[in-house]
Design an enzyme around this catalytic site. Structure first.
Site, short mmCIF file in Angstrom:
data_model
loop_
_atom_site.label_atom_id
_atom_site.label_comp_id
_atom_site.label_asym_id
_atom_site.label_seq_id
_atom_site.Cartn_x
_atom_site.Cartn_y
_atom_site.Cartn_z
N LYS A 92 43.35 39.56 34.96
CA LYS A 92 42.73 38.97 36.15
C LYS A 92 41.36 38.35 35.86
O LYS A 92 40.94 37.41 36.51
CB LYS A 92 42.60 40.02 37.25
CG LYS A 92 43.94 40.56 37.78
CD LYS A 92 44.65 39.58 38.67
CE LYS A 92 45.97 40.12 39.20
NZ LYS A 92 46.75 39.13 39.97
N GLU A 114 41.17 39.05 47.75
CA GLU A 114 42.17 40.03 48.17
C GLU A 114 42.55 40.81 46.92
O GLU A 114 42.41 40.30 45.80
CB GLU A 114 43.41 39.34 48.74
CG GLU A 114 44.44 38.87 47.70
CD GLU A 114 43.96 37.80 46.74
OE1 GLU A 114 43.01 37.07 47.08
OE2 GLU A 114 44.52 37.70 45.62
N SER A 382 49.92 42.89 30.81
CA SER A 382 48.91 42.28 31.70
C SER A 382 47.74 43.19 32.01
O SER A 382 46.66 42.72 32.37
CB SER A 382 49.58 41.83 32.99
OG SER A 382 50.25 42.91 33.61
#
Ligand SMILES: Cc1ncc(COP(=O)(O)O)c(C=O)c1O
Length: 424
Positions: A92, A114, A382
């Site tokens: 991210k 969010e 990830s």
């Protein structure tokens, strides 16, 4: 009113994508598009981003071959792209650093985000702290409970965390709330959307900030193995880590691109987040035309996954296009299968993956068995599993009864649901 704007074909992937937003957001999206287009060809911006990747995130992230795990994958070789080693613990951060630099460029002083698993919220709170921006993060109440550690991390970083009590109280509802805030505060605020969905230019912009994953991984695999992988596996919530690693391989027709969705308790149970199993149909959610889990009246159906980051009833429009055009394959992974892969990687290789990433590992186990010993599978790892230790410990019954009671008591004494009111 939500209607498609005059720029009707803007940001389309085939029929999917577009920009379905209230009038109040059109100017902000156009401003964002103008700034990011200029930024992406500005050596100064690209240099600043590259420097942050190097000296702050720790890029390039390494690749790791996992032979003991691969013994359970039909003997195929399995290589992980280690986004879990990034600062803040997931992919991210790649997108967030790009967007916070853009926020500065646009002269805005506040960011909102969010978050589902909390990793995007943590990354945004981190980027905001780094650049001195005010930060508010919206998070479904259910997710604040299953990802309590990340709520604390965001607050420590100076962000205000706002629990959302509407709907299923998960990611979809957090996105709704963030859009509401943005409409009201658009002059001072940039919405750091955390995945490859939303109205144009978000799907394209977020993909471009994550593209570095695939650019690095493709070269690293070529250097190490002298050939491309047979398959690339990645989990798909909104789809940002998957688009990031897939994109550089799209023009390599022999490389299978495989997206793994949250199959929850099974696609027949009704409790899942598998959009591409024939149960989702094209529709509009959060500003984009894409596949949405919806009923016959167009009402969004609630999704479920053990993994907060995959628990989303829609999916990025470029994935919808890749799927319908046949370039990428998508398959559901159940909660049980994901947790089995989670435990397996931990015990065979000493790596605790995020539960989201464990879905990609479960996909690798299946495709590895199809490919056999000649196969080479690249997996997007990830994120790391620190945030999921509590969930996993409960899943596998690793805490004694006494410890569970103690943990519950502690939780009750320190409610994660309240806003810290840090104002920053
Ligand atoms: C570690 C990790 N992987 C994957 C995801 C899913 O998001 P996306 O599909 O956008 O990569 C999340 C979302 O929070 C996450 O935290």
């Amino acid at each position: 009113m939500i209607s498609e704007t005059t720029t009707e074909r803007l940001g389309r992937f085939g029929d999917f994508g577009g920009r379905y937003v209230p009038e109040a957001l059109v100017a902000a999206l156009e401003e964002l598009d103008e700034h990011r287009q200029k930024a992406m060809s500005d050596p100064e911006f690209l240099g600043a981003l590259a420097e942050l990747h190097r000296s702050y995130t720790g890029r390039p992230s390494i690749i790791t071959e996992v032979p003991r795990f691969a013994e359970h994958c039909g003997g195929a070789r399995v290589v992980l792209k280690r986004e879990d080693l990034n600062h803040t613990g997931s992919h991210k951060i790649n997108n967030v650093l790009g967007q916070v630099l853009l926020t500065k460029r646009m002269g805005k002083s506040r960011v909102i985000a969010e978050t589902g698993a909390g990793q995007h919220g943590v990354a945004t709170a981190t980027g905001a702290a780094l650049l001195g921006l005010e930060c508010t993060v919206y998070m479904g109440r259910v997710d604040t409970e299953r990802q309590a550690l990340n709520v604390a991390r965001m607050r420590l970083l100076g962000a205000e965390v706002v629990p959302v009590d509407h709907g299923s109280r998960t990611l979809k509802d957090a996105v709704n709330e963030a859009f509401r805030d943005w409409v009201t505060n658009v002059d001072s605020t940039h919405y750091v959307l955390g995945t490859v969905t939303g109205p144009y230019p978000f799907p394209e912009m977020v993909r471009d900030f994550h593209r570095i994953i695939g650019v690095e991984a493709r070269q690293q695999v070529l250097d190490a193995y002298g050939r491309l992988p047979d398959a690339v596996c990645a989990c798909v919530g909104g789809g940002s880590n998957a688009m990031g690693i897939f994109h550089r391989f799209v023009d390599d027709p022999d490389v299978r691109l495989i997206g793994l969705e949250g199959g929850g308790e099974g696609v027949d149970s009704g409790r899942h987040a598998a959009r591409f199993t024939g149960q989702a149909t094209p529709g509009v959610l959060h500003g984009a035309y894409t596949y949405v889990l919806q009923d016959d009246d167009g009402q969004t159906v609630e999704s479920h996954s053990v993994s907060a980051g995959l628990d989303y009833p829609s999916v990025g429009p470029e994935h919808a296009f890749l799927r319908d055009s046949g370039r990428a394959e998508y398959a559901p992974v159940t909660d049980d299968e994901a947790m089995e892969a989670f435990a397996l990687l931990a015990r065979t290789e000493g790596i605790l993956p995020a539960i989201e990433s464990a879905h990609a590992l479960a996909g690798a186990m299946k495709v590895g068995r199809e490919l056999g010993p000649e196969g080479l599978v690249l997996v997007s790892l990830s994120g790391r599993g620190d945030k999921d230790v509590d969930t996993a410990a409960r899943w596998f019954g690793l805490l004694s009864g006494e410890e569970i009671v103690e943990a519950e008591q502690k939780k009750a004494e320190e409610p994660v649901g309240e806003s810290a009111g840090s104002g920053g």
